[in-house]
Design a protein around this motif. Sequence first.
Motif, PDB file in Angstrom:
ATOM      1  N   GLU A  23     -10.049  18.961 112.168  1.00 12.79           N
ATOM      2  CA  GLU A  23      -8.796  18.980 111.407  1.00 12.79           C
ATOM      3  C   GLU A  23      -9.092  18.851 109.917  1.00 12.79           C
ATOM      4  O   GLU A  23      -9.962  18.076 109.523  1.00 12.79           O
ATOM      5  N   VAL A  30      -7.683  17.443 106.490  1.00 20.09           N
ATOM      6  CA  VAL A  30      -6.741  16.377 106.180  1.00 20.09           C
ATOM      7  C   VAL A  30      -6.465  16.357 104.680  1.00 20.09           C
ATOM      8  O   VAL A  30      -7.383  16.543 103.874  1.00 20.09           O
ATOM      9  N   SER A  48     -10.199  15.188 103.205  1.00 19.56           N
ATOM     10  CA  SER A  48     -11.271  14.881 104.150  1.00 19.56           C
ATOM     11  C   SER A  48     -11.186  15.797 105.358  1.00 19.56           C
ATOM     12  O   SER A  48     -10.220  16.533 105.536  1.00 19.56           O
ATOM     13  N   ARG A  96     -11.739  15.831 109.632  1.00 16.30           N
ATOM     14  CA  ARG A  96     -11.885  14.994 110.835  1.00 16.30           C
ATOM     15  C   ARG A  96     -12.426  15.859 111.953  1.00 16.30           C
ATOM     16  O   ARG A  96     -12.144  17.053 112.010  1.00 16.30           O
ATOM     17  N   TRP A  97     -13.180  15.257 112.840  1.00 23.94           N
ATOM     18  CA  TRP A  97     -13.614  15.987 114.019  1.00 23.94           C
ATOM     19  C   TRP A  97     -13.738  15.049 115.208  1.00 23.94           C
ATOM     20  O   TRP A  97     -13.856  13.826 115.034  1.00 23.94           O
ATOM     21  N   ARG A  98     -13.680  15.621 116.380  1.00 23.47           N
ATOM     22  CA  ARG A  98     -13.804  14.842 117.610  1.00 23.47           C
ATOM     23  C   ARG A  98     -15.126  15.223 118.278  1.00 23.47           C
ATOM     24  O   ARG A  98     -15.349  16.377 118.636  1.00 23.47           O
ATOM     25  N   TRP A 122     -13.068  10.372 117.496  1.00 25.83           N
ATOM     26  CA  TRP A 122     -12.733  10.979 116.210  1.00 25.83           C
ATOM     27  C   TRP A 122     -13.557  10.359 115.085  1.00 25.83           C
ATOM     28  O   TRP A 122     -13.754   9.152 115.041  1.00 25.83           O
ATOM     29  N   HIS A 123     -14.011  11.212 114.171  1.00 25.79           N
ATOM     30  CA  HIS A 123     -14.726  10.775 112.974  1.00 25.79           C
ATOM     31  C   HIS A 123     -14.039  11.394 111.767  1.00 25.79           C
ATOM     32  O   HIS A 123     -13.433  12.447 111.885  1.00 25.79           O
ATOM     33  N   GLU A 124     -14.146  10.715 110.608  1.00 23.78           N
ATOM     34  CA  GLU A 124     -13.558  11.294 109.396  1.00 23.78           C
ATOM     35  C   GLU A 124     -14.543  11.177 108.248  1.00 23.78           C
ATOM     36  O   GLU A 124     -15.284  10.188 108.145  1.00 23.78           O
ATOM     37  N   GLN A 125     -14.526  12.227 107.403  1.00 23.77           N
ATOM     38  CA  GLN A 125     -15.494  12.296 106.314  1.00 23.77           C
ATOM     39  C   GLN A 125     -14.780  12.828 105.087  1.00 23.77           C
ATOM     40  O   GLN A 125     -14.080  13.837 105.168  1.00 23.77           O
ATOM     41  N   LYS A 126     -14.920  12.148 103.969  1.00 20.54           N
ATOM     42  CA  LYS A 126     -14.338  12.684 102.724  1.00 20.54           C
ATOM     43  C   LYS A 126     -14.998  14.028 102.406  1.00 20.54           C
ATOM     44  O   LYS A 126     -16.212  14.175 102.564  1.00 20.54           O
TER      45      LYS A 126
END
Lengths: 368, 464
Positions: free
Chosen positions: B229, B231, B238, B240-242, B247-251
């Motif tokens: 996704e 975001v 950022s 996001r991925w699963r 789920w993980h998020e990265q700037k």
Amino acid sequence: MRDADVIVLGGGLVGSAIAYGLIRLGKRVLVLDEGDVALRASRGNFGLVWVQGKGLGMPAYADWARYSADVWPAFSTELIERTGIDMNYRKTGGFDICLSERDLANRVATIDKLRAQQGDKGYDCEVVDRERLDNMVPGLGPEVIGGTYCPHDGHVSPLRLLKALHRAIGAAYRPNSTVSALQASGGGFAITAGGMVHSAPRIVLAAGLGNLGLCAMLGFKLPVRPQRGQILVTERLPAFLDYPVSGVRQTEEGTVMLGSSREEVGYDTATTVDVMQAIARRATRMFPRLAHARVVRAWGALRILAPDEFPIYQTVPGHEDAVIATCHSGVSLAGAHALRFAQFVADGQLPEHFSAFHSRRFDVSRTA
Amino acid sequence: MQTHDIVVIGAGPAGLAAATTAAGFGLSVLLIDDQPAPGGQIYRNVERAEALGHAAGLGADYRRGASLTTALRASGVIYLPGWQVWQIEPEGRLFANADGRTEEIGWRRLVIAIGALERAVPIPGWTLPGVMTVGAAQILLKTGGVLPDEDVWIAGSGPLPLLYAAQVIAAGGRIGGFIDTRRSANRWRALAHLPGALRNWPYLQKGIATTRILRRAGIPRITEVDAVEAVGAERLTSVRWRQRGVWHEQKAGGLLLHEGVVPHVHMTMSLGCTHDWDPVQRCFRPRLDDWGRTDTRGVIVAGDAGGIFGARAAEIRGKLAALGAAAELGKVPLQERDRQAAAWRRELAAHVAIRPFLDHLFAPPPSLLAPADDVVLCRCEGVTAGQIREAVDLGCLGPNQAKSFTRAGMGPCQGRICGLSVTTTIAAARGVSSAEIGFYRVRPPLKPLTLGEVAALLRDDVPT
């Protein structure tokens, strides 16, 4: 058991409006329609609810067009309430704009004849000179001479109208139901469509050009032909045109529709460059600002025309419960089809004055 | 109107090869392309890059394009760069415009070589500023040497993301990381096609080498991802991925998406050619015979516009198209045609043999084919997958009915971006195959032009 009180053949604007009207009257209805790709005047048209200039030579049609425009506001309001879909109907009045003295003279002559024909009923359409035009329609090109204005005209999104009608019809709408056989059966009709057999005591033939084939299945030759109209549509532009003008209409989304040709080319829905050019030239002469607008799409669609271009309403000879509704003004007449014509179908009888719409009018002219 | 033996549309490898080969057979050839310089997407800007000396960083494959453009310049082909074809008539006429001027061009044979389009990647947030395709980023690299910022991430699968990342590294840049959406199941399906792929060992080797370049540069590669996704509120902030259900998020300052390329079928669709659904690549392609001929008389397709086989294969298919047309026009005896074709087809076979392996390895994830209700499919008109499903509930059987009820496909791109997504979303909603659903009816103009340009077209004697 019968599937429905009435089966409507055709899910375009004519069939859907009549079906909606029948549902309003409490009738059990089925609407049979074709698949994703078909000859669909309802998806290719211009979106005018139009009165001016219509019905010269047939007072019954002039009356019917005006009646439909009169009931359109109520029709629209009710449909919005039922479906939540606003089809952006605007009864603004409409213009026919002329680019030469000769155009204007022809136009004035037509309106005068209509006024004479309609007699005491009157005919609300006035000639507007350039100066008055400029007050109402800004941005006209230097070649515009003047035009005519009719307060009963308006415009609507034809696609939203169709969507609203389909929502109102709900589960009675059956796509992928191209009719392969149609016959009288036990005091009603048996219809084979999309691999199913449906039956009803009464049917409405409202399939546009498809009515030719349907009528043939009942042994009747319907005198209609296709006539192509090409339309161009531009990208979205800031609002500049409040009124529908013959051949130019800005939609609620901001796109501008430009039309429309009249070509006798059979069932060919292609677009041609010379007609696109003619449409573009006329539009840019009327509204020079349009020269900078990008055209995003052009298409051809087929009108359904009788020899005199007026509607045909009648029953199929020998089949009093097979009602034909064939016209090329499915948008303009949607109000009348839903609120009035559906009542005729429900009653099982077209009124006396509708005999004017019977196709026997062509036999008379042949023998005269 | 001037009529040419062959008009070729598109100056990528297929079009360049078709045009120069046809000219070599003594045919009059016109090559028309919407880009300012020859090369297509794959060899974009190759003449200038050679001249400026930055072609080397883009690799030996890229420099191969220079030999094609050199051949064009020496061929006697009439070359019209920067012209857009906006209407093709099956009777042998087309219309193209440039700088407000339209030309009417006649053809005896038409070679459509307009290549591929990147598949749309409708994930949540894909329309945010800051999100673009890998292909678009690569154009910036090839034309202006523009490198991405270091916090730009790539998400997707296929050969292009790896190639692009390697090109960025070779040019002295780097990217934030690569979120690999390839499903592990794809690998097993692809393995069945490995023997064919081994016939093109150099290609496989290049793939492996590219992967190694990423690893050596220390760029993270995240695998086993089944959802991504974008975001952000006003723009991307950022990604996001699963991964394995978490789920993980990265700037991220930018996100580049890619899920393969599909044939660009708008022209053949507008001509009414028959198309088939490719169930592995999940796209339509025109039905072609051995010479690239469609079922519309005189209309030939060469290169990826007729099915994705890559640049080298496109070149050979371009030559075969020219050969077939030359024989039809009486410039090459049939025996000679078949002798020459046999040699080219042997060469083509190796490039074609690797495709089933690649097609299965990089098959698009199922989530792309039927996105969640709130995901936008048609970005021109802002139509979501949910609105398409609502139209299906109202009885719309296919994209043309859905279009009239939702406006999907009515914007400036005329369904180029959303076409396949709308087809596959309807197919999933109705539980029938995409082959049965079909595609938008493609209408002119193939490229937007102004009303003024249409009005000023050709002759002055047209009645108004």
